[in-house]
Design an enzyme around this catalytic site. Structure first.
Site, mmCIF file in Angstrom:
data_model
loop_
_atom_site.group_PDB
_atom_site.id
_atom_site.type_symbol
_atom_site.label_atom_id
_atom_site.label_comp_id
_atom_site.label_asym_id
_atom_site.label_seq_id
_atom_site.Cartn_x
_atom_site.Cartn_y
_atom_site.Cartn_z
ATOM 1 C CB ALA A 168 -1.003 0.038 1.151
ATOM 2 C CB ALA A 169 4.427 2.055 -0.429
ATOM 3 N N GLY A 170 2.278 2.527 -2.624
ATOM 4 C CA GLY A 170 1.812 3.200 -3.845
ATOM 5 C C GLY A 170 0.407 3.755 -3.665
ATOM 6 C CG ASP A 171 -2.783 1.157 -2.956
ATOM 7 O OD1 ASP A 171 -2.696 1.304 -4.191
ATOM 8 O OD2 ASP A 171 -2.957 0.052 -2.405
HETATM 9 O O1 RIB Z 1 -1.696 -2.183 -3.273
HETATM 10 C C1 RIB Z 1 -1.864 -3.072 -2.197
HETATM 11 C C2 RIB Z 1 -3.136 -3.831 -2.339
HETATM 12 O O2 RIB Z 1 -3.043 -4.633 -3.499
HETATM 13 C C3 RIB Z 1 -3.437 -4.778 -1.214
HETATM 14 O O3 RIB Z 1 -4.159 -4.181 -0.179
HETATM 15 C C4 RIB Z 1 -4.165 -5.914 -1.915
HETATM 16 O O4 RIB Z 1 -5.494 -6.040 -1.546
HETATM 17 C C5 RIB Z 1 -4.005 -5.652 -3.407
HETATM 18 O O5 RIB Z 1 -5.148 -5.162 -3.953
#
Ligand code: RIB
Length: 290
Positions: A240-243
């Protein structure tokens, strides 16, 4: 600017391993944890924790109630999320001692969206609103086209990349947030500067943000380039760093912040996220960053 994120909701099953399992190998994991995740959910949480007014839409399964909790607690408006009949999408995630991850996805309820539902949600939004999308649900191309027809500004994170998306016409996208692997799939180029050159020439109206892991990121719009370094931290879990980066950048863009400030805010948020375990639960609040 209101932000509507039409995106995935996943249950993340996270296994801590000494190294990623190799073909034919069986290994024991050091720990197991279950977290709320999904690129869509994570990006909504990040944008809301950054202070943006975020609406999330997407389909969750009967077993996904705890995913809604993290959205609510983060201040995301979930009135447009609906419950499907199948199981919630999930991700099987290996996190190695290096902090790197490897992920297998099962789409589940993220693939139960239909055109009536999409229309009902989009009806509530229009010109001047921001539509955020990733590639973890069905009919991405339809949602993208319908959002553009309504005059919404579109931010796309083309992840996970597939052949259909790599060859899609993205001229209605205002912001493209991608990493080097996705950039290579879309352009055939490997060098970051070349990836940016191809995309900014192909889409002159698009702002492209290419993330480079530990090297930070580069922003491109037409001939303009802005570099942002990554902050040096001890990575525990990069999931989730990118998110986090995308959600924070979206919030800053919705606020109308200048690009360099938006990049700096997003880089600081994702640096904090990688020092913590889990996906959405690792995303910092804006006050922690300030
Ligand atoms: O970017 C991370 C996410 O990728 C995770 O939370 C997982 O669910 C996938 O969708």
């Amino acid at each position: 600017m209101r932000l509507l994120n039409f995106g995935s909701l996943n249950i993340d099953k996270v296994y801590r391993v000494p190294h990623f399992v190799r073909p034919g190998e069986t290994i024991s994991s050091e720990s197991f944890q279950c977290f709320p995740g999904g690129k869509g959910l994570n990006q909504s949480v990040a944008a809301a924790r950054a202070g943006c007014q975020v609406y999330h839409a997407g389909t969750v399964g009967q077993d996904g109630e705890f995913l809604l909790e993290v959205l609510r607690e983060s201040g995301v408006d979930i009135r447009y999320v609906r419950k499907g009949s199948g199981v919630t999408g999930h991700a099987l995630i290996q996190v190695a001692d290096s902090g790197e991850n490897s992920i297998i996805l099962f789409g589940g309820s993220n693939y139960e969206n239909d055109s009536d539902y999409v229309d009902q949600v989009l009806e509530q939004f229009g010109e001047g609103d921001l539509l955020m999308l990733q590639n973890e649900m069905n009919d991405l191309d339809q949602v993208l086209k319908k959002g553009a027809l309504k005059g919404m500004k579109i931010m796309l994170n083309p992840s996970p990349m597939d052949e259909k998306l790599a060859s899609m016409d993205l001229s209605c996208v205002s912001w493209l947030m991608l990493n080097e692997t996705e950039g290579k799939a879309m352009t055939g180029e490997e060098v970051p500067e070349q990836i940016l050159n191809v995309l900014t020439e192909r889409y002159p109206g698009m702002e492209v943000i290419l993330t480079l892991g530990e090297e930070g990121c580069v922003y491109g719009f037409q001939k303009l380039r802005i570099k942002q370094k990554a902050y040096a931290v001890k990575a525990v879990d990069t999931t989730a760093a990118g998110d986090t980066f995308t959600g924070y950048f979206a919030a800053a863009a919705a606020e109308g912040k200048p690009v360099d400030e938006a990049l700096s805010l997003a880089a600081r948020a994702s640096a904090i996220a990688v020092t913590r375990e889990g996906a959405s639960v690792s995303i910092p609040w804006r006050r922690e960053i300030m």
